[in-house]
Scaffold this motif. Structure first.
Motif, PDB file in Angstrom:
ATOM      1  N   ASN A  50       0.869  -1.184   0.000  1.00 63.29           N
ATOM      2  CA  ASN A  50       0.000   0.000   0.000  1.00 63.29           C
ATOM      3  C   ASN A  50       0.905   1.232   0.000  1.00 63.29           C
ATOM      4  N   PRO A  51       1.204   1.775  -1.177  1.00 59.13           N
ATOM      5  CA  PRO A  51       2.259   2.791  -1.274  1.00 59.13           C
ATOM      6  C   PRO A  51       1.908   4.174  -0.737  1.00 59.13           C
ATOM      7  N   THR A  52       0.638   4.547  -0.757  1.00 54.26           N
ATOM      8  CA  THR A  52       0.293   5.888  -0.272  1.00 54.26           C
ATOM      9  C   THR A  52       0.210   5.902   1.250  1.00 54.26           C
ATOM     10  N   GLY A  63      -1.813   1.501  -5.635  1.00 58.54           N
ATOM     11  CA  GLY A  63      -1.332   0.141  -5.437  1.00 58.54           C
ATOM     12  C   GLY A  63       0.010  -0.089  -6.098  1.00 58.54           C
ATOM     13  N   ILE A  64       0.347  -1.366  -6.231  1.00 55.25           N
ATOM     14  CA  ILE A  64       1.622  -1.795  -6.806  1.00 55.25           C
ATOM     15  C   ILE A  64       1.337  -2.622  -8.058  1.00 55.25           C
ATOM     16  N   ALA A  65       2.173  -2.437  -9.068  1.00 52.83           N
ATOM     17  CA  ALA A  65       2.007  -3.207 -10.305  1.00 52.83           C
ATOM     18  C   ALA A  65       3.366  -3.605 -10.861  1.00 52.83           C
ATOM     19  N   SER A  66       3.374  -4.694 -11.609  1.00 51.52           N
ATOM     20  CA  SER A  66       4.571  -5.116 -12.331  1.00 51.52           C
ATOM     21  C   SER A  66       4.407  -4.672 -13.775  1.00 51.52           C
ATOM     22  N   GLU A  67       5.319  -3.838 -14.246  1.00 51.85           N
ATOM     23  CA  GLU A  67       5.202  -3.257 -15.582  1.00 51.85           C
ATOM     24  C   GLU A  67       6.394  -3.654 -16.448  1.00 51.85           C
ATOM     25  N   TYR A  78       1.275   3.063  -8.339  1.00 52.57           N
ATOM     26  CA  TYR A  78       0.394   3.896  -9.154  1.00 52.57           C
ATOM     27  C   TYR A  78      -0.647   4.582  -8.272  1.00 52.57           C
ATOM     28  N   VAL A  79      -1.120   5.710  -8.770  1.00 53.85           N
ATOM     29  CA  VAL A  79      -2.163   6.473  -8.085  1.00 53.85           C
ATOM     30  C   VAL A  79      -3.155   6.945  -9.137  1.00 53.85           C
ATOM     31  N   PHE A 189       5.059   5.820 -10.177  1.00 53.51           N
ATOM     32  CA  PHE A 189       6.344   6.169  -9.568  1.00 53.51           C
ATOM     33  C   PHE A 189       7.200   4.918  -9.394  1.00 53.51           C
ATOM     34  N   PHE A 190       8.495   5.044  -9.672  1.00 53.25           N
ATOM     35  CA  PHE A 190       9.430   3.960  -9.361  1.00 53.25           C
ATOM     36  C   PHE A 190      10.859   4.482  -9.425  1.00 53.25           C
ATOM     37  N   VAL A 191      11.734   3.793  -8.715  1.00 49.52           N
ATOM     38  CA  VAL A 191      13.164   4.109  -8.721  1.00 49.52           C
ATOM     39  C   VAL A 191      13.884   2.971  -9.424  1.00 49.52           C
ATOM     40  N   ALA A 192      14.794   3.322 -10.334  1.00 49.59           N
ATOM     41  CA  ALA A 192      15.525   2.291 -11.076  1.00 49.59           C
ATOM     42  C   ALA A 192      16.848   2.850 -11.571  1.00 49.59           C
TER      43      ALA A 192
END
Length: 207
Positions: A50-52, A63-67, A78-79, A189-192
């Motif tokens: 639960n990212p927020t 939520g969280i997704a695999s992209e 994602y939001v 949002f993501f860090v890579a």
């Protein structure tokens, strides 16, 4: 005599060049050690289901997704923003997933929170198409950095625009924008590692 002077000068240049190369190598080594002391390399993607953080009237869901982004599988948060409820100045806190291979500061590893502020979400028409001008400002708490920018998208087009801002050691914070419809806007949002290229030019400036 002249020949001896030429040989002496040549030897001097060789010795100085040799010492200079070793000095540069030494500086790179020290920089490498300092980087490893201050930063953490992620070997297993770090994220929150639960990212927020908190509840917001203008957020429909998150939520969280695999992209699959440019043939690379990444975990993203994602939001979904309710465009009828959001207004300039609204903000929310979120944890962006830190993907495998990222090199981040220890402070960000311990506290990977970003504060996102909505700057504008203006819908307008042009040449028969419906557009949205969506702008945000992002404060990266651990790095004490601010990034801001906007994207203009055709509403309903199945296209995502990505932008990035550098964090450290070749690692970026990436942000995705998508106008789902006239009522919903998606932020990702993501860090890579920066080897993950974006599909658009950077919209962000860091200051």
């Amino acid at each position: 005599m002249k020949k001896w002077k030429l040989v002496s000068i040549t030897l001097f240049i060789i010795i100085v060049s040799y010492l200079l190369l070793h000095y540069i190598s030494y500086l790179h080594y020290i920089s490498y050690l300092l980087c490893n002391m201050r930063f953490v390399t992620i070997t297993s993607t770090k994220y929150k289901q639960n990212p927020t953080i908190g509840n917001y009237a203008f957020i429909i869901s998150s939520g969280i997704a695999s992209e699959n982004i440019l043939n690379k599988n990444l975990i993203t948060s994602y939001v979904y923003i309710n465009l009828s409820k959001v207004k300039p100045g609204d903000n929310f806190l979120i944890y962006p997933p830190i993907n495998n291979g990222s090199k981040i500061s220890r402070a960000f590893y311990s506290n990977p929170i970003i504060n996102v502020t909505i700057l504008n979400s203006t819908i307008f028409y042009s040449h028969g198409d419906q557009y949205i001008n969506f702008g945000i400002k992002v404060y990266i708490t651990a790095y004490k950095k601010i990034a801001q920018g906007c994207v203009i998208s055709i509403i309903g087009m199945p296209l995502e625009s990505f932008s990035s801002t550098e964090l450290s050691c070749g690692t970026n914070l990436y942000i995705g924008f998508k106008a789902v419809n006239a009522s919903v806007f998606e932020l990702m949002f993501f860090v890579a590692n920066c080897a993950t290229h974006t599909t658009s030019k950077s919209l962000f400036s860091v200051f």
